[in-house]
Design an enzyme around this catalytic site. Structure first.
Site, PDB file in Angstrom:
ATOM      1  CD  GLU A  27      -3.031  -0.859  -0.007  1.00  0.00           C
ATOM      2  OE1 GLU A  27      -3.007   0.168  -0.717  1.00  0.00           O
ATOM      3  OE2 GLU A  27      -3.862  -1.762  -0.181  1.00  0.00           O
ATOM      4  CG  ASP A  38      -7.200   3.934  -4.861  1.00  0.00           C
ATOM      5  OD1 ASP A  38      -6.987   3.526  -6.007  1.00  0.00           O
ATOM      6  OD2 ASP A  38      -7.426   3.174  -3.895  1.00  0.00           O
TER       7      ASP A  38
END
Length: 130
Positions: A27, A38
């Site tokens: 991540e 995102d």
């Protein structure tokens, strides 16, 4: 009362530190990187936690963004979220299921689209049983 129940879950099972580390590496490189746009919303911090995810994990910390950029708070949020949804998902409690739920939501382990994310987790050295 809820915090005590969650604490007991941490002691009796849930995602391993190894699997959590692989997710963190995928991540953010396991760094507090702030928020990034995102898939129609912002994802923040070590685990790229979305606002709805933070709500589902119990809203720990001072705020969503503050928690996301604090490793201990963010890791606790991820653990709480995954412990909440692993039984709901119908998937086995293993690293693959946890990673895919983290990526795809409460039933993410059943979605074909989360297979690519699992491949990224494996590239960090994690296996289904990590």
């Amino acid at each position: 009362m809820v915090k005590n129940i969650l604490h007991i879950v941490y002691l009796t099972g849930g995602i391993s530190d190894t699997c959590l580390g692989c997710i963190c590496n995928v991540e953010s490189g396991c760094r507090p990187i702030g928020c990034n746009w995102d898939v129609n919303s912002y994802s923040c911090g070590y685990f790229q936690i979305k606002y709805a995810y933070w709500l589902d994990c119990g809203q720990p910390g001072e705020s969503w963004t503050a928690c996301a950029d604090n490793y201990n708070c963010a890791a606790g949020c991820v653990r709480a979220y995954l412990n909440r949804y692993i039984g709901y998902s119908g998937c086995p409690a293993n690293c693959e299921s946890y990673a895919r739920i983290h990526n795809g939501g409460p039933k993410g382990c059943t979605y074909f689209g989360t297979k690519n994310y699992w491949n990224l987790i494996q590239q960090q050295g994690c296996t289904k049983y990590s």
